[in-house]
Motif scaffolding. Structure first.
Motif, PDB file in Angstrom:
ATOM      1  N   TYR A  54      -4.499  -3.028  -1.724  1.00  0.00           N
ATOM      2  CA  TYR A  54      -5.596  -2.075  -1.586  1.00  0.00           C
ATOM      3  C   TYR A  54      -6.339  -2.684  -0.278  1.00  0.00           C
ATOM      4  N   ARG A  80     -10.922   0.402  -6.953  1.00  0.00           N
ATOM      5  CA  ARG A  80      -9.339   0.485  -7.312  1.00  0.00           C
ATOM      6  C   ARG A  80      -9.214  -0.298  -8.378  1.00  0.00           C
ATOM      7  N   PHE A 139     -15.572   4.715   2.990  1.00  0.00           N
ATOM      8  CA  PHE A 139     -14.753   3.561   2.708  1.00  0.00           C
ATOM      9  C   PHE A 139     -13.951   4.044   1.467  1.00  0.00           C
ATOM     10  N   LEU A 140     -13.743   5.322   1.226  1.00  0.00           N
ATOM     11  CA  LEU A 140     -12.741   5.842   0.124  1.00  0.00           C
ATOM     12  C   LEU A 140     -11.592   6.048   0.722  1.00  0.00           C
ATOM     13  N   VAL A 169     -13.282  -0.457  -1.347  1.00  0.00           N
ATOM     14  CA  VAL A 169     -12.077   0.162  -1.962  1.00  0.00           C
ATOM     15  C   VAL A 169     -11.327  -0.762  -2.982  1.00  0.00           C
ATOM     16  N   TYR A 194       0.900  -0.978  -0.068  1.00  0.00           N
ATOM     17  CA  TYR A 194      -0.013  -0.014   0.090  1.00  0.00           C
ATOM     18  C   TYR A 194       0.996   1.367  -0.050  1.00  0.00           C
ATOM     19  N   THR A 250      -6.591  -0.916   3.735  1.00  0.00           N
ATOM     20  CA  THR A 250      -7.788  -0.013   3.959  1.00  0.00           C
ATOM     21  C   THR A 250      -8.795  -0.675   5.033  1.00  0.00           C
TER      22      THR A 250
END
Length: 561
Positions: A431, A487, A558-559, A483, A394, A434
């Motif tokens: 990702y 992505r 959730f971004l 997320v 990440y 997150t």
């Protein structure tokens, strides 16, 4: 340590889960980085820096390195300033709910779009047949390539990251602190300069770091807009591998990206570490109204934000318009031909992207919840190391991750290049952090005695997690899968190295269309991606609202990542 090992041995479910997670982290995080380092710095089994000096001694590469630093620094400064404008307006101007929703909407579009969407709109506006340069101003032979357009496109694309970073920090500054300065006779400007700005220093430092890293790793926007006169390091690394098939040179160039990113990280830690910025003490004070923004300044801030929002809205409206005309700039007859192209010739890319995003989404959500639960709630040897290793992909620029995967999985016995598995793994391990952080944050709000009560009644750890913990942290699971899906639909910097004839992605097709000057299909693909992402976001938001109505804990967004 001994007691922790004994506890781990007494719980077979925990032992198996920890071993499986370490095996996955070792294979998809540590092994690719080790292979990349070996290829870059070792030759014939011995440490050798000769090839490093050879690659970095190339004047074109040195120029690309300098250009990357200049572009990243300018994007960091410009994007942080623009993000602060929006964040300060949202947090201190006393706006109503609808104004705040409008500000959020203006920042949402660039955040959920492919990173080079703005670059496409820039060509439609300022290219040789651009709407503004050719049709409105009558300028012939205008060029939209170079530092200025690349800087503008990246700043507009990445400033929402600074907005999301700075807004909660500005909102956390107690208005009573500013009131005390007012009571001592300070003017609004003096309070802004000596109170508000210094307390927001951690936000500035982190926002600059995030934007600097995002620009440093972005190669799609420079590939479209920078042109031959302004090469940057990510495009050079990409061309070194795909054009010259020089994997060792690409590995060296990708490692060179780490140096400025690490330097900026250390600088921001030093800068922030020199002061104290505590604004949340837990001590309740009298409620007060924010007075730091004068009415005329409020109107000025709103006007500035509205101007930026209009530019963003114009770019996306132009993108849609370009997708429904025959040939933007030459023939503006309405047509659905470009959508017919993407749903026939581009159907495989849409199909592959949805399959990969659909498979990666639940896997990323589950991986994030499991790792987050283990590092936050369970005690076992290597717990902190697992948390650190899970965050590595990440934190690294996507270009480095993509090149590392390509080098690591390009030969037997792990020849995964060209398969969907390697693309899914790239998305999941890049990702899912997150979801890990959301799970840790949620578990910090849940009293451990709830799980202890379950285990006290005889339930084993697996049943306690499935029946007690998992329902409580479902919002984090949705955050993680949201997320990963977004992505998976929009990212390109890592996966451009991993696609093949068998498996390709929409973002790669957009880039191919741009390089082939098929601008209509590129615009139609971009509109389709934005539409799909918005539908999935609406579905996840609906699911989160349902969970909140059942009394579950909330996640703010959730971004991210």
């Amino acid at each position: 340590m001994t007691a922790a090992v004994r506890r781990l041995g007494r719980d077979p479910a925990l032992l198996v889960t920890v071993l499986v997670l370490w095996a996955l982290l070792g294979l998809f995080v540590l092994f690719p980085l080790a292979r990349l380092s070996w290829l870059a710095f070792f030759e014939g089994g011995r440490l050798s820096l000769g090839h490093v000096w050879s690659v970095l001694g190339d004047p074109n590469h040195r120029q690309a390195f300098a250009n990357s630093l200049l572009l990243a620094a300018l994007v960091g400064v410009g994007g942080t300033a623009l993000g602060f404008l929006f964040a300060y307006t949202a947090a201190r101007a006393g706006l109503g709910r609808w104004w705040l929703a409008a500000l959020d909407a203006a920042t949402l579009l660039p955040l959920v779009s492919p990173p080079f969407t703005t670059a496409i709109a820039m060509i439609f506006s300022f290219g040789p047949r651009g709407l503004i340069t050719y049709h409105l101003l009558g300028i012939k032979g205008a060029t939209a390539y170079g530092l200025h357009t690349t800087l503008f496109a990246e700043t507009l694309t990445y400033f929402p990251i600074a907005y999301l970073t700075l807004r909660p920090i500005l909102a956390a500054i107690d208005p009573n602190v500013e009131d005390m300065a007012f009571s001592l006779g300070s003017s609004r400007w003096r309070v802004f300069r000596t109170v508000t700005l210094p307390l927001a220093v951690p936000g500035f430092a982190n926002a600059f770091l995030l934007l600097f890293a995002a620009s440093l790793a972005d190669f799609a926007t420079p590939l479209i807009l920078a042109g031959n006169s302004f090469p940057v390091l990510p495009t050079q690394a990409y061309l070194q591998i795909t054009g010259l098939f020089d994997f060792r040179g690409g590995a060296v160039l990708s490692f060179a990206l780490l140096v400025p990113a690490a330097a900026v990280y250390l600088l921001q830690r030093y800068w922030v570490g020199r002061g104290a910025y505590v604004t949340v003490t837990g001590k309740a004070g009298p409620a007060t109204v924010i007075k730091s923004v004068a009415p005329w300044a409020r109107r000025l801030l709103l006007a500035a934000c509205a101007a930026v929002a209009v530019v963003i809205g114009y770019f996306y409206a132009l993108l849609f318009y370009a997708s429904v005309v025959m040939a933007f700039g030459a023939n503006h007859a309405l047509t659905w031909r470009h959508y017919h192209v993407i749903f026939t010739e581009g159907l495989k890319a849409i199909h592959d992207t949805l399959i990969i995003a659909g498979v990666g989404m639940p896997l990323g959500g589950l991986f994030g919840v499991l790792v987050g639960y283990l590092v936050a709630r369970r005690r076992f040897p290597g717990r902190r190391a697992m948390e650190l290793v899970s965050m590595i992909n990440y934190a690294l620029p996507g270009t480095i991750v993509g090149i590392a995967y390509l080098i690591a999985f390009n030969s037997p016995p792990l020849a995964l290049t060209g398969t969907a598995l390697i693309i899914v793994a790239c998305y999941v391990f890049r990702y899912s952090p997150t979801g890990i952080r959301a799970t840790v944050a949620l578990l910090q709000q849940i009293d451990p005695s709830i799980e202890e009560a379950s285990q006290g009644l005889g339930a084993r750890s697996g049943m306690t997690f499935r029946r007690v913990t998992l329902p409580l942290i479902l919002p984090a699971f949705f955050a993680g899968l949201g997320v990963v899906f977004i992505r998976s639909m929009t990212a390109i910097s890592a996966t451009i190295f991993l696609v093949s004839i068998n498996w390709t992605l929409i973002t790669v097709r957009i880039l191919e269309n741009m390089t082939e000057l098929s601008l209509g299909p590129a615009a139609a693909f971009s509109v389709l991606v934005v539409a799909i992402v918005f539908v999935v976001m609406a579905a996840i938001s609906w699911a989160l609202r349902r969970l909140r109505s059942a009394g579950s804990l909330q996640v703010t967004s959730f971004l991210g990542g």
